[in-house]
Scaffold this active site. Structure first.
Site, short mmCIF file in Angstrom:
data_model
loop_
_atom_site.label_atom_id
_atom_site.label_comp_id
_atom_site.label_asym_id
_atom_site.label_seq_id
_atom_site.Cartn_x
_atom_site.Cartn_y
_atom_site.Cartn_z
N GLY A 69 2.05 -71.07 43.90
CA GLY A 69 2.89 -72.12 44.01
C GLY A 69 3.76 -72.15 42.64
CB SER A 70 3.57 -72.88 39.28
OG SER A 70 2.61 -71.92 38.68
CG ASP A 78 -3.19 -76.13 44.73
OD1 ASP A 78 -2.98 -75.27 45.71
OD2 ASP A 78 -2.13 -75.93 43.80
CD GLU A 138 -11.29 -65.99 39.74
OE1 GLU A 138 -11.44 -65.02 39.14
OE2 GLU A 138 -12.22 -66.95 39.75
CG HIS A 193 -5.35 -66.96 33.65
ND1 HIS A 193 -4.60 -67.87 33.39
CD2 HIS A 193 -6.15 -67.51 34.66
CE1 HIS A 193 -4.89 -68.83 34.14
NE2 HIS A 193 -5.65 -68.48 34.97
CB CYS A 235 -4.20 -68.92 39.30
SG CYS A 235 -4.20 -70.63 39.10
#
Length: 756
Positions: A433-434, A600, A666, A695, A727
């Protein structure tokens, strides 16, 4: 009657630690400068606590990344791949957490997952069958000395041995984690001896695992642990929290500890059970102020509930928060723009310490003028809350029927309709998404908030960012696009600010992991959606391409769990209100031509009660909330959901019952181990297991991602698989994102070629 602080937030009231960490990782400050920021924060927080009447300040609650990771370093339980040539140091911890530090070699980061039923993430200890435990890192002891040098009485706070083993994972050949307990207890005994040599009187050992329904082996481990540690020359306060432990009362009350802390917010009924069984010399720490929410305590009712026990125990009763204040924002004093309706209802960490003092005041002098003022204020605040109901919202919830929670047809029918419409290739690629929230984007938002840009200028510039994001995805060859969420600061806050019944703080930040902080919304009233929240951005993005662009929403369960929710109605009632608001948005997105919509729910699992016997009630209403949010669309609208950093084995049936057309999860840090649940259960719908860890700043290779996709295909039929990152990508830079996504697409194309 002492006041007891179980732990204090470490990030600082203006996120000083976050910014210092990120500067250090970027090479902008030295490690000495980072340590000075940390030291100043500790000094400030100890000062606040003593000023509120705390006699023993907690030490060990501070961590540069995660307190479980700090304990692993102390115990010499660091994976070989993260060790440098010398002793364990601060950069060692950063390599474990991030896969990279300013010194040493890059290596895959350790697995990170939720800490019990919270939104805090811890680094999972990796233990081998021949694990050596010995003191190898000095942070705990250095901070005890630091507190003592400033004139404070230090109470070290550590995760207890049994909870530490329970949270750990085994690596290498399979073995029973409890076989490591004897060696682990030797190391703990050495730690307690070091504390005793420093002049420490009390040590708090946290055993939140007690709130679980432990089997006899783990119960026996708890008994063995505290018998072994009973010879230490310090007093041990055994602390439980996040749930009641009355189901373990018999063996817990028999443990040879000097004191016991109970969470009386989640389980007030256990007070009498344990008070009656308390030893003559034992103290009882009563966790009566909620450490996990921001609402001001009903101090008068608390004093009334524990008054009899306080009279019986006298100085053997301590008054504390339910758990560490790690989960609370730091200081309400820096909030200058709160809604008037909210200010009198709130208490952040610093203020919660003062609430403890007021509880003690009511217990010791209930007839004093000050006590009467406190009680009158609490009564008036409760009355104000009761008068704020929204009848339209309440009536809409009451009118719901079973049909409102179901799609028109089952997945097999919907899948055929969706395949004909979208004509997606084998192993469709997408992202969660982001995309990067660059300094330029944050600068735009800052200028807009300051009034330096008007709404039209702000929108125009963000539209250009969206064009760029779509263009980059098209060049990469991604199949299902996203608009990048440049207009959003946070996946929950963005929606909360557009919902009625929800308020916000300016500095109400809470640590999620490492330097990642979130600012939860404040759900203070009945929730509704006054107008569309995302429709215009989704329409604009879809107008730029013929490829499908996902509408991106945060689900009702996650908004609930990642908010500070009101406490005067049930959580399932709040979730239903939120679900109706999201449902309205889903239908509006579909009506303007958005055919793929992602709702989400990364917080779905963290809401599980710690006792498995209580799970089904939660799962029933959580699943229903998601289904209610998604069920208003036609068969050809494809509903996605996303979950991250969760164990799926225990909830796979409920996840299937959510009936999302596609779930993305994830899995890269666990090397696809989390897919075992989907293999054993034969998950019926489509799955996108994450193939690289967003991450970590490291760029995964094509070969590594091919390997992970092949592992996924061994567990889930390839026709059900999607390919995506773990993510969202907002925390990364474009220099990190584009090479990683290019490799992801190349890996997918390679597998499509192999599979024909």
């Amino acid at each position: 009657m002492q006041l007891n602080s179980l732990g204090f937030p470490r990030i600082g009231r203006r996120r000083e630690l976050k910014f210092a960490l990120e500067k250090y990782w970027r090479g902008e400050i030295t490690q000495a400068e980072l340590r000075e920021v940390a030291s100043e924060l500790r000094r400030t927080h100890w000062q606040w606590q003593t000023a509120a009447g705390i006699e023993q300040v907690p030490v060990g609650d501070f961590a540069f990344y995660d307190q479980v990771l700090t304990l692993s370093a102390t115990l010499n339980a660091i994976p070989d791949r993260h060790r440098g040539e010398g002793a364990i140091d601060l950069d060692t911890l950063f390599r474990v957490a991030r896969g990279r530090a300013p010194t040493g070699q890059d290596a895959p980061a350790s697995e990170m997952t939720k800490y019990f039923n919270t939104n805090y993430h811890y680094l999972v200890p990796e233990l081998t069958q021949n694990q050596d435990f010995s003191i190898a890192y000095e942070q705990f002891f250095d901070e005890v000395s630091e507190a003592q040098a400033l004139g404070y009485k230090a109470k070290p706070v550590l995760l207890g041995p049994v909870s530490y083993l329970h949270l750990a994972k085994t690596v290498g050949q399979e073995f029973d984690k409890l076989s490591l307990l004897p060696n682990l207890l030797t190391a703990y005994a050495d730690i307690l001896a070091r504390f005793a040599a420093q002049g420490v009187e009390w040590v708090q050992l946290d055993e939140p695992v007690l709130a679980l329904e432990l089997d006899t082996h783990w119960q026996a481990a708890m008994t063995k642990t505290y018998q072994a540690l009973s010879t230490a020359n310090v007093k041990v306060l055994l602390a439980s929290y996040y749930g009641g432990i009355a189901h373990h009362q018999a063996f817990v009350s028999a443990l040879p500890v000097a004191g016991l802390h109970l969470d009386l917010v989640t389980a007030p009924e256990q007070l009498a059970v344990f008070a009656d069984a308390l030893g003559q010399d034992q103290i009882l720490s009563a966790g009566v102020v909620n450490g996990r929410n921001v609402w001001a305590a009903d101090i008068d009712l608390i004093a009334e509930r524990i008054g009899a026990v306080a009279g019986d125990l006298g100085d053997r009763l301590w008054i504390g928060t339910s758990c560490s204040l790690l989960h609370s924002p730091v200081d309400l004093d820096v909030e200058v723009k709160l809604l008037p309706v909210l200010r009198k209802q709130l208490a952040f960490a610093k203020q919660k310490l003062l609430e403890l003092s007021k509880v003690r005041q009511l217990l010791l002098a209930p007839s004093s003028d000050e006590a009467q003022k406190i009680s009158a204020f609490c009564i008036a605040r409760r009355q104000a809350k009761a008068q704020a109901a929204d009848k339209q919202v309440v009536d809409r919830v009451s009118a719901l029927t079973a049909a409102d929670y179901e799609r028109a047809n089952d997945f097999s029918v919907r899948q055929s309709v969706q395949q004909r419409k979208y004509q997606l290739p084998l192993l469709p690629t997408t992202t969660i998404g982001s995309f990067p929230q660059t300094p330029a984007i944050r600068g735009l938002r800052s200028r807009w908030r300051k009034g330096e840009l008007n709404d039209a200028q702000y929108t125009e510039q963000l539209q250009q960012v969206t064009r760029d994001t779509i263009d980059r995805q098209l060049k990469l060859g991604i199949d299902v696009l996203v608009h990048g969420e440049a207009e959003r600061n946070d996946m929950v806050e963005y929606f909360g600010k557009q919902l009625a019944g929800v308020g916000f703080s300016k500095n109400g930040w809470v640590q999620s992991y490492g330097s990642r902080c979130v600012k939860p919304p404040l759900i203070y009233g009945d929730v509704s959606r006054p107008k569309a929240m995302t429709v215009e951005w989704a329409k604009f993005a879809q107008s730029l391409t013929d490829k499908p662009v996902k509408g991106m929403l945060t689900g009702p369960v996650t908004i609930l769990h990642w908010s500070f929710a009101r406490e005067d109605i049930s959580r399932d009632a709040i979730a239903t209100q939120l679900a109706l608001a999201i449902r309205d948005e889903v239908v509006d997105l579909q009506n303007v031509g958005i055919g793929i919509i992602q709702i989400d729910e990364p917080a779905f699992r963290e809401g599980l009660p710690l006792k498995q016997s209580e799970w089904q009630t939660y799962l029933d209403w959580a699943v229903n909330a998601f289904k209610l949010s998604a069920a208003g669309v036609t068969d050809e609208t494809q509903i996605h959901t996303h979950m991250c950093y969760s164990e799926f084995n225990d909830t796979i049936g409920a996840i299937a019952a959510m009936d999302a057309d596609v779930i993305t999860i994830e899995t890269s840090r666990s090397r696809m181990e989390l897919l075992n649940a989907f293999e054993d259960f034969e998950y019926p719908n489509e799955i996108g297991p994450g193939v690289y860890d967003i991450h970590s700043p490291n760029t995964p290779s094509v070969e590594a991602m091919v390997h992970l996709i092949e592992k996924a295909a061994q567990k889930v039929p390839v026709r059900q698989l999607w390919v995506n990152p773990d993510c969202g990508l907002k925390t990364r830079t474009w220099d990190e994102v584009e090479p990683a996504l290019k490799n992801m697409v190349d890996a997918t194309r390679e597998l499509r070629r192999r599979l024909g």
